[in-house]
Enzyme design. Structure first.
Site, PDB file in Angstrom:
ATOM      1  N   TYR A   1      -0.971 -20.845   8.974  1.00 33.21           N
ATOM      2  CA  TYR A   1      -1.561 -20.954   7.648  1.00 33.21           C
ATOM      3  C   TYR A   1      -2.408 -22.161   7.505  1.00 33.21           C
ATOM      4  CZ  TYR A   1      -1.454 -21.006   2.608  1.00 33.21           C
ATOM      5  OH  TYR A   1      -1.726 -21.009   1.428  1.00 33.21           O
TER       6      TYR A   1
ATOM      7  N   SER B   1      -6.411 -24.444   0.696  1.00 34.59           N
ATOM      8  CA  SER B   1      -5.059 -24.768   0.352  1.00 34.59           C
ATOM      9  C   SER B   1      -5.004 -26.504   0.742  1.00 34.59           C
ATOM     10  CB  SER B   1      -3.782 -24.234   1.250  1.00 34.59           C
ATOM     11  OG  SER B   1      -2.853 -24.937   1.162  1.00 34.59           O
TER      12      SER B   1
HETATM   13  N1  LIG Z   1       0.480 -20.583  -4.811  1.00 35.44           N
HETATM   14  C1  LIG Z   1       0.301 -21.878  -4.157  1.00 35.44           C
HETATM   15  O1  LIG Z   1       0.875 -22.600  -4.186  1.00 35.44           O
HETATM   16  C2  LIG Z   1      -0.814 -21.767  -3.380  1.00 35.44           C
HETATM   17  C3  LIG Z   1      -1.289 -23.070  -2.748  1.00 35.44           C
HETATM   18  C4  LIG Z   1      -2.433 -23.332  -1.782  1.00 35.44           C
HETATM   19  C5  LIG Z   1      -3.256 -22.406  -1.808  1.00 35.44           C
HETATM   20  N2  LIG Z   1      -2.827 -20.921  -2.166  1.00 35.44           N
HETATM   21  C6  LIG Z   1      -3.686 -19.880  -1.803  1.00 35.44           C
HETATM   22  O2  LIG Z   1      -4.210 -19.250  -3.046  1.00 35.44           O
HETATM   23  C7  LIG Z   1      -4.567 -17.830  -2.963  1.00 35.44           C
HETATM   24  C8  LIG Z   1      -3.624 -17.060  -4.066  1.00 35.44           C
HETATM   25  O3  LIG Z   1      -2.318 -17.327  -3.686  1.00 35.44           O
HETATM   26  P1  LIG Z   1      -1.061 -17.028  -4.858  1.00 35.44           P
HETATM   27  O4  LIG Z   1      -0.384 -17.851  -4.963  1.00 35.44           O
HETATM   28  O5  LIG Z   1      -2.071 -16.633  -6.162  1.00 35.44           O
HETATM   29  O6  LIG Z   1      -0.659 -15.775  -4.243  1.00 35.44           O
HETATM   30  P2  LIG Z   1      -0.285 -14.369  -4.872  1.00 35.44           P
HETATM   31  O7  LIG Z   1       0.723 -13.668  -3.927  1.00 35.44           O
HETATM   32  O8  LIG Z   1       0.385 -14.354  -6.212  1.00 35.44           O
HETATM   33  O9  LIG Z   1      -1.616 -13.408  -4.995  1.00 35.44           O
HETATM   34  C9  LIG Z   1      -2.261 -12.793  -3.700  1.00 35.44           C
HETATM   35  C10 LIG Z   1      -2.682 -11.659  -3.987  1.00 35.44           C
HETATM   36  O10 LIG Z   1      -3.502 -11.538  -2.725  1.00 35.44           O
HETATM   37  C11 LIG Z   1      -3.396  -9.907  -2.499  1.00 35.44           C
HETATM   38  N3  LIG Z   1      -3.561  -9.738  -1.285  1.00 35.44           N
HETATM   39  C12 LIG Z   1      -2.522  -9.892   0.008  1.00 35.44           C
HETATM   40  N4  LIG Z   1      -3.014  -9.442   1.135  1.00 35.44           N
HETATM   41  C13 LIG Z   1      -4.414  -8.960   0.912  1.00 35.44           C
HETATM   42  C14 LIG Z   1      -5.259  -8.124   1.681  1.00 35.44           C
HETATM   43  N5  LIG Z   1      -5.051  -7.913   3.048  1.00 35.44           N
HETATM   44  N6  LIG Z   1      -6.463  -7.806   0.987  1.00 35.44           N
HETATM   45  C15 LIG Z   1      -6.518  -7.786  -0.449  1.00 35.44           C
HETATM   46  N7  LIG Z   1      -5.695  -8.474  -1.167  1.00 35.44           N
HETATM   47  C16 LIG Z   1      -4.431  -8.961  -0.589  1.00 35.44           C
HETATM   48  C17 LIG Z   1      -1.884  -9.610  -2.810  1.00 35.44           C
HETATM   49  O11 LIG Z   1      -1.726  -8.594  -3.309  1.00 35.44           O
HETATM   50  C18 LIG Z   1      -1.803 -10.692  -4.177  1.00 35.44           C
HETATM   51  O12 LIG Z   1      -2.288  -9.803  -5.431  1.00 35.44           O
HETATM   52  C19 LIG Z   1      -4.077 -17.483  -1.366  1.00 35.44           C
HETATM   53  O13 LIG Z   1      -5.213 -17.719  -0.506  1.00 35.44           O
HETATM   54  C20 LIG Z   1      -3.116 -18.669  -0.942  1.00 35.44           C
HETATM   55  O14 LIG Z   1      -3.122 -19.113   0.159  1.00 35.44           O
HETATM   56  C21 LIG Z   1      -1.751 -20.716  -2.886  1.00 35.44           C
END
Ligand SMILES: NC(=O)c1ccc[n+]([C@@H]2O[C@H](COP(=O)([O-])OP(=O)(O)OC[C@H]3O[C@@H](n4cnc5c(N)ncnc54)[C@H](O)[C@@H]3O)[C@@H](O)[C@H]2O)c1
Length: 256
Positions: A152, A139
């Site tokens: 985080y 991130s």
């Molecule tokens: N959305 C943002 O703005 C953003 C920004 C920076 C980084 N990220 C990172 O990107 C990644 C995806 O985020 P997103 O926004 O797509 O989130 P999201 O919530 O849409 O998807 C996350 C997925 O991970 C799954 N998950 C959660 N815990 C789990 C576990 N213990 N084992 C297996 N699967 C699990 C959830 O069921 C979900 O399907 C994350 O690592 C997040 O930290 C997101």
């Protein structure tokens, strides 16, 4: 982008958001995909929609035995493993002086240990079978702290360093490991914040492109990093944030 056709990939967290977009791009590129997630229903749906091209593996990335099973199921179903995208993540926010040990552990276990365990078993297989390419999703918070996001941000900084260590150790085995650092992306993870107008405005003030990214805008860079076009990119951090990193994080403290 180099031809990915016929390859085999694992995507953790592939049932939603960024992971889901990566799965769709891989399928469009004719890659077979093992989708690992906790969301059993969504996995079933994805498997049914893409018979023979997707397997859904109910996986908790914080459990080593789940990851071992995931790699085994992928190899049993498709006959190998070329690429892995370690995307699963979430967080429990809290001020440092108030955050419970339980919430800290939840966040760091999922965001950092989950990537370590995934990377460990994916790379173990790849090392014994000629190599591969892995992308870990960190991130922008790996570089930029945010109010109430100590767990985080610390975990994501850990993912970036873990990626560099992995590149160092695994290059000799023909495995490349890179990380993407998304900024604000419109997914279920962030909708709780961005649906509040004042919070969304605070973000937009800082993001020069004045919008959140969409998940597919993370998938493109992620696929580039595993492709042959990135054959000399290893241990790298690719920031994908609409130029947010150059303008600093918003002060969210007034909203808490
Ligand atoms: N959305 C943002 O703005 C953003 C920004 C920076 C980084 N990220 C990172 O990107 C990644 C995806 O985020 P997103 O926004 O797509 O989130 P999201 O919530 O849409 O998807 C996350 C997925 O991970 C799954 N998950 C959660 N815990 C789990 C576990 N213990 N084992 C297996 N699967 C699990 C959830 O069921 C979900 O399907 C994350 O690592 C997040 O930290 C997101």
């Amino acid at each position: 982008m180099g031809n990915l056709s016929g390859k085999i990939a694992i995507v953790t967290g592939g049932a939603s958001g960024i992971g889901y977009a990566i799965v769709q791009r891989l399928l469009n590129a004719n890659v077979k995909v093992a989708v690992a997630d906790l969301n059993r229903e969504k996995l079933k749906e994805m498997e049914a929609a893409h018979k023979g091209k997707v397997i859904g593996c109910v996986t908790n990335v914080t459990k080593e035995e789940d990851i071992e099973t995931l790699v085994q199921k992928t190899v049993d179903a498709f006959g190998g493993l070329d690429y892995a995208f370690n995307v699963a993540g979430a967080s429990k926010a809290g001020a440092i002086v108030d955050q419970s040990e339980e919430d800290w552990d939840f966040t760091v276990d999922l965001c950092l240990k989950g990537v370590f365990l995934s990377l460990k078993h994916e790379a173990k297989y790849m090392k014994e079978h000629g190599g591969g390419a892995i992308v870990n999703v960190a991130s922008l918070n790996a570089h930029v702290p945010m109010f109430y996001g100590a767990a985080y941000s610390s975990a994501k900084a850990g993912v970036e360093m873990l990626t560099k260590n992995a590149a160092l150790e695994l290059a000799q085995h023909n495995i490349r490991v890179n990380t993407i650092l998304p900024g604000l992306v419109a997914t279920p993870l962030t909708s709780g914040l961005t649906n509040v107008e004042a919070i969304n405005d605070a973000y937009m003030e800082r993001i020069p492109m004045r919008r959140a990214g969409n998940p597919d805008e993370m998938a493109g860079p992620a696929l580039f990093l595993v492709s042959e076009d990135a054959s000399y990119v290893n241990g790298a951090s690719l920031i994908v944030d609409g130029a947010w990193a150059v303008s600093g994080y918003p002060d969210l403290s007034k909203f808490m």
